[in-house]
Write a protein that holds these residues in place. Sequence first.
Motif, short mmCIF file in Angstrom:
data_model
loop_
_atom_site.label_atom_id
_atom_site.label_comp_id
_atom_site.label_asym_id
_atom_site.label_seq_id
_atom_site.Cartn_x
_atom_site.Cartn_y
_atom_site.Cartn_z
N ASN A 88 7.85 0.01 -0.28
CA ASN A 88 6.62 0.40 0.41
C ASN A 88 5.95 1.51 -0.38
O ASN A 88 6.61 2.49 -0.76
N ARG A 104 3.29 -3.42 0.80
CA ARG A 104 4.73 -3.61 1.00
C ARG A 104 5.17 -4.84 0.20
O ARG A 104 4.53 -5.89 0.26
N ASP A 106 8.44 -7.28 -0.37
CA ASP A 106 9.76 -7.70 0.13
C ASP A 106 10.18 -8.91 -0.69
O ASP A 106 9.66 -10.02 -0.50
#
Length: 288
Positions: A88, A104, A106
């Motif tokens: 982040n 962000r 992931d």
Amino acid sequence: MQEEKSIAVLPFENFSPEKDNAFFADGIQDDILTSLAKIKELRVISRSSVMAFRGAAAQNVRQIGRQLGVANILEGSVRKEGDRVVVNVQLIDTRNSRQILATRYDRTLVDSLGLQGELANEIADRLRARLSEDEKGQTNTQPTQNADAYVFYLRANQISKNPDTLLGDYKTAEQLYTQAIELDPDFALAHARLASVCAEVFRYYEPTESWRTKARAEAETALRLQPNLAEAHFALGQCIYWMDEDYDRALEQFEIAARLSPSNADTRRLIAAIERRQGKWQQALQAY
């Protein structure tokens, strides 16, 4: 003065369940900083200057901006768990505390290998910094395709870049870079960093022929693999400066490295050191 396109990348917080993974957060931060430093239109604060602000997220961003003399800061966190990495980040204008970017990531570890380049490009776009074709090529180049090699590389970086690195630390870093290269022999950046470590051991601890030979061989390998790699020219410059004591040829390599990575403070420091030895006091002061 806070230049519009100036930025500091603060140390990232480690949110990994295993605290031993702190090296990964440090590595992601350093890779992003290194990628940004290669963009000529940005002024990027050195790693040594921002490390004092570790855990400073709660501090007033305007105060940090004034202390570092930057208009923007990037702060973030990293969570590594197994094969997944969550990063982040937020980019903040220190003059008004306005958030410019929040994103962000992931991903799997393998898919995160080019993250620093993606983020550098996005930050440059938000700060209206234009990238040349060469800069785009540099920031978009993934250092390796091998996730395990990248982890060894990040571990080595954390050890070798400490301000008080001891001989034992350098030798541990040497082993970790070597392990990274064994997994990916074409990992040019690992070859370059290994060359720098060997050159620094030669310079500060053990001026032996074996360190001399290995440092130069690794620097030349890095340049063969990636001729426009700033870190490789920097490492070769270290070899020429400290081992050959050929100041003019060393400056040639450092000037190339400085052109490829304009905000790299280590390069400027060694340029200044050589100019001081040459009696070029005014130029040395400017470089310092």
